[in-house]
Write a protein that holds these residues in place. Structure first.
Motif, PDB file in Angstrom:
ATOM      1  N   GLY A   1       0.829  -1.197   0.000  1.00 57.41           N
ATOM      2  CA  GLY A   1       0.000   0.000   0.000  1.00 57.41           C
ATOM      3  C   GLY A   1       0.856   1.235   0.000  1.00 57.41           C
ATOM      4  O   GLY A   1       1.973   1.232  -0.488  1.00 57.41           O
ATOM      5  N   SER A   2       0.351   2.342   0.562  1.00 58.11           N
ATOM      6  CA  SER A   2       1.088   3.598   0.597  1.00 58.11           C
ATOM      7  C   SER A   2       2.163   3.572   1.665  1.00 58.11           C
ATOM      8  O   SER A   2       2.120   2.774   2.591  1.00 58.11           O
ATOM      9  CB  SER A   2       0.129   4.759   0.868  1.00 58.11           C
ATOM     10  OG  SER A   2      -0.488   4.568   2.136  1.00 58.11           O
ATOM     11  N   GLN A   3       3.125   4.483   1.586  1.00 53.32           N
ATOM     12  CA  GLN A   3       4.241   4.540   2.520  1.00 53.32           C
ATOM     13  C   GLN A   3       3.934   5.546   3.627  1.00 53.32           C
ATOM     14  O   GLN A   3       4.057   6.749   3.440  1.00 53.32           O
ATOM     15  CB  GLN A   3       5.529   4.920   1.794  1.00 53.32           C
ATOM     16  CG  GLN A   3       5.999   3.876   0.811  1.00 53.32           C
ATOM     17  CD  GLN A   3       7.338   4.225   0.215  1.00 53.32           C
ATOM     18  OE1 GLN A   3       7.873   5.287   0.467  1.00 53.32           O
ATOM     19  NE2 GLN A   3       7.875   3.344  -0.599  1.00 53.32           N
ATOM     20  N   THR A   4       3.523   5.045   4.790  1.00 53.87           N
ATOM     21  CA  THR A   4       3.301   5.869   5.966  1.00 53.87           C
ATOM     22  C   THR A   4       4.008   5.219   7.146  1.00 53.87           C
ATOM     23  O   THR A   4       4.113   4.000   7.214  1.00 53.87           O
ATOM     24  CB  THR A   4       1.806   6.001   6.289  1.00 53.87           C
ATOM     25  OG1 THR A   4       1.254   4.692   6.465  1.00 53.87           O
ATOM     26  CG2 THR A   4       1.062   6.737   5.184  1.00 53.87           C
ATOM     27  N   PRO A   5       4.515   6.011   8.103  1.00 51.89           N
ATOM     28  CA  PRO A   5       5.201   5.420   9.258  1.00 51.89           C
ATOM     29  C   PRO A   5       4.271   4.490  10.022  1.00 51.89           C
ATOM     30  O   PRO A   5       3.084   4.787  10.193  1.00 51.89           O
ATOM     31  CB  PRO A   5       5.583   6.649  10.093  1.00 51.89           C
ATOM     32  CG  PRO A   5       5.617   7.775   9.123  1.00 51.89           C
ATOM     33  CD  PRO A   5       4.538   7.464   8.122  1.00 51.89           C
ATOM     34  N   PRO A   6       4.770   3.358  10.490  1.00 50.70           N
ATOM     35  CA  PRO A   6       3.911   2.399  11.181  1.00 50.70           C
ATOM     36  C   PRO A   6       3.615   2.821  12.616  1.00 50.70           C
ATOM     37  O   PRO A   6       4.338   3.622  13.208  1.00 50.70           O
ATOM     38  CB  PRO A   6       4.744   1.115  11.158  1.00 50.70           C
ATOM     39  CG  PRO A   6       6.156   1.596  11.156  1.00 50.70           C
ATOM     40  CD  PRO A   6       6.139   2.870  10.342  1.00 50.70           C
ATOM     41  N   ASP A   7       2.539   2.276  13.161  1.00 51.93           N
ATOM     42  CA  ASP A   7       2.216   2.417  14.566  1.00 51.93           C
ATOM     43  C   ASP A   7       1.705   1.062  15.036  1.00 51.93           C
ATOM     44  O   ASP A   7       1.289   0.231  14.229  1.00 51.93           O
ATOM     45  CB  ASP A   7       1.169   3.513  14.780  1.00 51.93           C
ATOM     46  CG  ASP A   7       1.045   3.889  16.250  1.00 51.93           C
ATOM     47  OD1 ASP A   7       1.926   3.471  17.027  1.00 51.93           O
ATOM     48  OD2 ASP A   7       0.060   4.567  16.614  1.00 51.93           O
ATOM     49  N   VAL A   8       1.740   0.834  16.351  1.00 54.02           N
ATOM     50  CA  VAL A   8       1.358  -0.460  16.894  1.00 54.02           C
ATOM     51  C   VAL A   8       0.353  -0.248  18.019  1.00 54.02           C
ATOM     52  O   VAL A   8       0.526   0.646  18.851  1.00 54.02           O
ATOM     53  CB  VAL A   8       2.575  -1.230  17.434  1.00 54.02           C
ATOM     54  CG1 VAL A   8       2.159  -2.603  17.955  1.00 54.02           C
ATOM     55  CG2 VAL A   8       3.641  -1.383  16.359  1.00 54.02           C
ATOM     56  N   ALA A   9      -0.687  -1.059  18.061  1.00 59.89           N
ATOM     57  CA  ALA A   9      -1.680  -0.992  19.124  1.00 59.89           C
ATOM     58  C   ALA A   9      -1.903  -2.378  19.697  1.00 59.89           C
ATOM     59  O   ALA A   9      -2.479  -3.255  19.035  1.00 59.89           O
ATOM     60  CB  ALA A   9      -2.995  -0.418  18.590  1.00 59.89           C
ATOM     61  N   ILE A  10      -1.397  -2.613  20.919  1.00 65.69           N
ATOM     62  CA  ILE A  10      -1.644  -3.848  21.651  1.00 65.69           C
ATOM     63  C   ILE A  10      -1.846  -3.468  23.112  1.00 65.69           C
ATOM     64  O   ILE A  10      -1.421  -2.390  23.552  1.00 65.69           O
ATOM     65  CB  ILE A  10      -0.458  -4.846  21.524  1.00 65.69           C
ATOM     66  CG1 ILE A  10       0.841  -4.227  22.057  1.00 65.69           C
ATOM     67  CG2 ILE A  10      -0.296  -5.333  20.108  1.00 65.69           C
ATOM     68  CD1 ILE A  10       2.002  -5.198  22.100  1.00 65.69           C
ATOM     69  N   PRO A  11      -2.497  -4.332  23.918  1.00 67.07           N
ATOM     70  CA  PRO A  11      -2.658  -4.013  25.344  1.00 67.07           C
ATOM     71  C   PRO A  11      -1.304  -4.032  26.040  1.00 67.07           C
ATOM     72  O   PRO A  11      -0.431  -4.836  25.691  1.00 67.07           O
ATOM     73  CB  PRO A  11      -3.576  -5.131  25.857  1.00 67.07           C
ATOM     74  CG  PRO A  11      -3.390  -6.250  24.886  1.00 67.07           C
ATOM     75  CD  PRO A  11      -3.136  -5.606  23.557  1.00 67.07           C
ATOM     76  N   PRO A  12      -1.092  -3.150  27.022  1.00 67.59           N
ATOM     77  CA  PRO A  12       0.206  -3.139  27.710  1.00 67.59           C
ATOM     78  C   PRO A  12       0.407  -4.346  28.625  1.00 67.59           C
ATOM     79  O   PRO A  12       1.527  -4.828  28.785  1.00 67.59           O
ATOM     80  CB  PRO A  12       0.172  -1.834  28.513  1.00 67.59           C
ATOM     81  CG  PRO A  12      -1.278  -1.536  28.709  1.00 67.59           C
ATOM     82  CD  PRO A  12      -1.975  -2.054  27.481  1.00 67.59           C
ATOM     83  N   VAL A  13      -0.683  -4.826  29.242  1.00 66.76           N
ATOM     84  CA  VAL A  13      -0.602  -5.948  30.181  1.00 66.76           C
ATOM     85  C   VAL A  13      -1.766  -6.887  29.924  1.00 66.76           C
ATOM     86  O   VAL A  13      -2.892  -6.447  29.664  1.00 66.76           O
ATOM     87  CB  VAL A  13      -0.635  -5.474  31.652  1.00 66.76           C
ATOM     88  CG1 VAL A  13      -0.587  -6.668  32.595  1.00 66.76           C
ATOM     89  CG2 VAL A  13       0.507  -4.513  31.945  1.00 66.76           C
ATOM     90  N   LEU A  14      -1.487  -8.164  29.974  1.00 64.86           N
ATOM     91  CA  LEU A  14      -2.524  -9.176  29.818  1.00 64.86           C
ATOM     92  C   LEU A  14      -2.420 -10.145  30.984  1.00 64.86           C
ATOM     93  O   LEU A  14      -1.385 -10.798  31.176  1.00 64.86           O
ATOM     94  CB  LEU A  14      -2.352  -9.921  28.495  1.00 64.86           C
ATOM     95  CG  LEU A  14      -3.398 -10.990  28.175  1.00 64.86           C
ATOM     96  CD1 LEU A  14      -4.777 -10.368  28.024  1.00 64.86           C
ATOM     97  CD2 LEU A  14      -3.014 -11.756  26.915  1.00 64.86           C
ATOM     98  N   GLN A  15      -3.520 -10.227  31.801  1.00 62.60           N
ATOM     99  CA  GLN A  15      -3.553 -11.115  32.956  1.00 62.60           C
ATOM    100  C   GLN A  15      -4.395 -12.340  32.609  1.00 62.60           C
ATOM    101  O   GLN A  15      -5.561 -12.222  32.214  1.00 62.60           O
ATOM    102  CB  GLN A  15      -4.144 -10.393  34.167  1.00 62.60           C
ATOM    103  CG  GLN A  15      -3.333  -9.162  34.582  1.00 62.60           C
ATOM    104  CD  GLN A  15      -3.993  -8.396  35.713  1.00 62.60           C
ATOM    105  OE1 GLN A  15      -5.184  -8.490  35.927  1.00 62.60           O
ATOM    106  NE2 GLN A  15      -3.185  -7.638  36.445  1.00 62.60           N
ATOM    107  N   LEU A  16      -3.798 -13.507  32.745  1.00 64.45           N
ATOM    108  CA  LEU A  16      -4.461 -14.756  32.374  1.00 64.45           C
ATOM    109  C   LEU A  16      -4.517 -15.705  33.559  1.00 64.45           C
ATOM    110  O   LEU A  16      -3.656 -15.651  34.460  1.00 64.45           O
ATOM    111  CB  LEU A  16      -3.723 -15.445  31.222  1.00 64.45           C
ATOM    112  CG  LEU A  16      -3.570 -14.669  29.908  1.00 64.45           C
ATOM    113  CD1 LEU A  16      -2.726 -15.474  28.932  1.00 64.45           C
ATOM    114  CD2 LEU A  16      -4.925 -14.339  29.303  1.00 64.45           C
TER     115      LEU A  16
END
Length: 319
Positions: free
Chosen positions: A34-49
């Motif tokens: 696709g187009s060239q744009t800087p990436p970003d990431v979205a995930i939860p900081p902590v996961l309690q299982l």
């Protein structure tokens, strides 16, 4: 030994060269276009299982970018046996305490690199154990100068409650280098080379939050210096003559020999010369032409050279 004229010019004009090689750990990369744009990431900081839980955690990114690589990695560099990457998801099946730790999601595209860290906590004790939450703090120098070949230990001072987990990254990647090893909050660097020249990140992460500290590491050396070169020599045609050269520098420089005759010829027939194993001596077994003998010392930080002259003459005729 190569007596090519281009090689001579190349060595004489050699300047400092750096060999910074990024360390990359990739697991099941996902490619899109696709187009060239800087990436970003979205995930939860902590996961309690809880023990036995099954979960899929997607690594979401805003980059619909050129060529995108999405990669999950574990802080040890190897996933626990019941953890794997499927597509863009981190999949944990039948969660166990061994699955606790820090996982990284990296997103690469032609416009840049981004990553986020996920702390996985498995087990009721881990979930209820913290009685107070204090944001982690990281303290480390903003730079460190290391001499080529030196051994050094770097310490990331961390505070917070609960006690934060600490992870060292190199150039925003998990450390995958024989010269670097993490031990708790410390990072041991042995026999430093230009490969270790770059930015280190100390990440402190807990239920109370995440903090990163950065340190620029500069691996420095000394370009070669010619300490000794044989003086110019006279030799009878057909006789043997030896030239010596010694050089110092950090790292220890490698020596190269070249010969240019007064007739413009470069080099000597291989059957007619010998270089010592440590390259400090050049022996011409049967001198035929006068010319210039070059000794060139080169290491990762540059090059230097010295020269002597070989003058040949015919034996005196008697009678």
């Amino acid at each position: 030994m190569n007596f090519g004229l281009n090689s001579i010019v190349g060595f004489l004009l050699c300047v400092k060269c750096y060999l910074n090689v990024a360390q990359v750990t990739q697991t099941n990369p996902i490619l899109t276009f696709g187009s060239q744009t800087p990436p970003d990431v979205a995930i939860p900081p902590v996961l309690q299982l809880k023990t036995g839980d099954d979960v899929r955690i997607p690594c979401n990114t805003t980059a619909a970018a050129g060529k995108v690589t999405i990669t999950w990695t574990h802080e040890t560099g190897v996933f626990p046996s019941n953890v794997q990457q499927i597509g863009v998801d981190l999949v944990i099946m039948n969660a166990a305490r061994v699955d606790s730790g820090i996982y990284l999601c990296h997103v690469n595209n032609s416009a840049g690199v981004a990553y986020k860290l996920l702390q996985v906590i498995v087990g009721e004790a881990a979930i209820t154990g913290a009685t107070s939450l204090i944001q982690p703090k990281v303290s480390l120098p903003d730079h460190k100068t290391v001499l080529y070949g030196e051994n050094v230990t770097l310490n990331c001072h961390v505070t917070g409650s609960p006690t934060p987990s600490v992870l060292w990254l190199f150039k925003d990647r998990l450390i995958n280098d024989d010269h670097m090893k993490q031990e708790g909050n410390k990072l041991h660097m042995t026999n430093a080379t230009l490969k270790e020249d770059g930015t280190l990140t100390c990440v402190a992460k807990s239920l109370a939050g995440e903090v990163r500290g950065h340190m620029n590491v500069y691996v420095v050396g000394i370009m070669p210096v010619i300490d000794y070169m044989s003086e110019s020599a006279y030799a009878l045609v057909g006789s043997s003559v030896t030239f010596r050269c010694q050089a110092s520098g950090i790292p220890k420089p490698h020596l190269y020999w070249y010969f240019i005759s007064v007739t413009g010829e470069v080099g000597i027939p291989e059957s007619n010369y010998q270089i010592s194993p440590d390259h400090t001596r050049l022996t011409i077994h049967s001198a035929h032409h006068s010319g210039t003998v070059w000794c060139i010392a080169r290491n990762s930080y540059g090059a230097n050279n010295a020269k002597s002259y070989l003058w040949t003459r015919l034996p005196d005729l008697i009678g």
